[in-house]
Design an enzyme around this catalytic site. Sequence first.
Site, PDB file in Angstrom:
ATOM      1  CD  GLU A  59      -1.743  -2.351   1.724  1.00 48.09           C
ATOM      2  OE1 GLU A  59      -2.645  -3.204   1.844  1.00 48.09           O
ATOM      3  OE2 GLU A  59      -0.556  -2.562   2.090  1.00 48.09           O
ATOM      4  CG  PHE A 121     -10.350  -9.756  11.141  1.00 50.56           C
ATOM      5  CD1 PHE A 121      -9.149 -10.154  11.709  1.00 50.56           C
ATOM      6  CD2 PHE A 121     -10.478  -9.777   9.757  1.00 50.56           C
ATOM      7  CE1 PHE A 121      -8.105 -10.590  10.909  1.00 50.56           C
ATOM      8  CE2 PHE A 121      -9.443 -10.219   8.951  1.00 50.56           C
ATOM      9  CZ  PHE A 121      -8.243 -10.623   9.531  1.00 50.56           C
ATOM     10  CD  GLN A 122      -7.700  -7.311   7.737  1.00 57.97           C
ATOM     11  OE1 GLN A 122      -8.556  -7.033   6.888  1.00 57.97           O
ATOM     12  NE2 GLN A 122      -6.542  -7.864   7.403  1.00 57.97           N
ATOM     13  CE  LYS A 171     -17.151  -7.332   3.166  1.00 54.33           C
ATOM     14  NZ  LYS A 171     -16.562  -8.590   3.673  1.00 54.33           N
ATOM     15  CG  MET A 480      21.922  13.369   4.810  1.00 52.10           C
ATOM     16  SD  MET A 480      23.174  14.444   4.046  1.00 52.10           S
ATOM     17  CE  MET A 480      22.362  14.853   2.495  1.00 52.10           C
TER      18      MET A 480
END
Length: 568
Positions: A59, A121-122, A171, A480
């Site tokens: 993602e 869940f999630q 959802k 760096m």
Amino acid sequence: MRMQEPVSLKAEMTGAELLIEALKKENVEVLFGYPGGAVLPLYDKLYDSGLFHVLAKHEQGGIHAAEGYARVSGKPGVVIATSGPGATNIVTGLADAMIDSLPLVVFTGQVASTVIGSDAFQEADVLGITMPITKYSYQVRDPKDFPRIVKEAFHIATTGRPGPVLIDIPKDMNTAIAQMEEDEPLNLPGYQPTYEPNAFQVRKLLDAIESAKKPVILAGAGVLHARANQELLEFAEKYELPVIHTLLGLGGFPFDHKLSLGWAGMHGNYTANMAIYESDLLISIGARFDDRVTGNLNHFAPNATVAHIDIDPAEIGKNVPTKIPIVGDAKAVLQELLAQQGKKGDYTEWFACLRERQIENPLWYEESKDDLKPQKVIEMVHEITNGDAIVTTDVGQHQMWAAQFYPFKKPNRLVTSGGLGTMGFGLPAAIGAQLAEKDTTVVAFLGDGGFQMTLQELGVIRELNLPVKVIILNNKSLGMVRQWQEIFYEERYSHSLIPNQPNIVKLAEAYDIKGYEASTEEEAAKVLQEAFSHDEPAVLNIHIAPGENVYPMVAPGKGLHEMVGVKP
């Protein structure tokens, strides 16, 4: 894929179908996303929607690709992620887009509205997590709101100061039925960005220009966002004003123009930094006075009257006291400055000083027979591409070298992470940049550290057969970080050296992409010519001098006039 027939008004549709129709009305060209349980109803409707979807490998890669697309095209990048970890994986990209003012519209899946707050869940509180790093955010609670919310989101993301807008979708909102209604006009009374400047303030600036002896323009990314590069050119030429860039403003003014002084800041050039320090009139256009540009604020333009032009009123006076504030779109302000009659001052002595400094203190590096210098590699790429490539970078030494030694003559040719400094940005950003301009050469300059953060996006480059040239300036360290440890921490290289690395040529070949290796100038010239001779993707692992540092440099806490490494 089979394209769906146009949908008639008053038809009953699922929320996902309403969303897709809304995206089509916004003329969305590409979606970057990754499916998961909470967004499966939406992905099911995408199957035959006709919309072009790019499946990222992570993602974070998807949202950085959307940023690259937005930066080059000027159109909003559109991202889809699922709930929970899918949504939290895009947080870095949201923060990056917010601070660099890139327009994104991001859709995150969420658990069903009936179980929000139950630690399902999630489930993650996406709105709470992302509120500080988005321009605005929504959570859909009724499917009939999809058309309105999407229309508002695109408007907010792309107007005023651009930025990311997030839409969180439970959802069940994707599967719920609603009726498609006629479009309603936008109604956002609390969101009215100021585009047109105050004419009185513009006159004050013109009067200041006439009386100034040492004026300079500091042009930031706001010039690019406003597509105001032509107006900037006309304004600078009309009043003979020297132009300095911020890092993200590079390309807004031709580098080879007689009025161009290059870019300023921590690793900007001596002439630009000293011009700001000694100026008596500093005209900032679309720049937010980031600390990497200003250095120690107590020493920043101490003798200057500061005029600050910005579409975001919150930026004016935030860091630098401003005598002439002008709120408005950079293009509109420059047009008003051109429309009003003003007089230029006498800058003869000022220009003589600036020219002398440009001659005496150019950017430099010491060539070596033993080590391949990264600056040389970038110069070679600039020559091969005639300076016309879109350049994406990660963050670190290679980013600074690219800005120093790949001068830009066109706008929106540098795609880099400025304010957040995001490692792993450059490779996926190159994907979005190439999709935005399919016929333009895209070069991704990366460090060996940042490359290993998002290298899986090579799979996307191969799948879409994008002719991106990935050039890894490999010094076997976090360059760096190593440089700062050398200068400020007595060469105590705590976990910044990475001598054990994968075989990058074999890694590229595992993705069915041609890999190259070079350690000398002759080898680099050969592999660069070969890689740029075909329209296929390529990965080049260029081994550079491991101890090379970026100079000149303004150390933390120092003023722009206290640069080190100005001369060899």
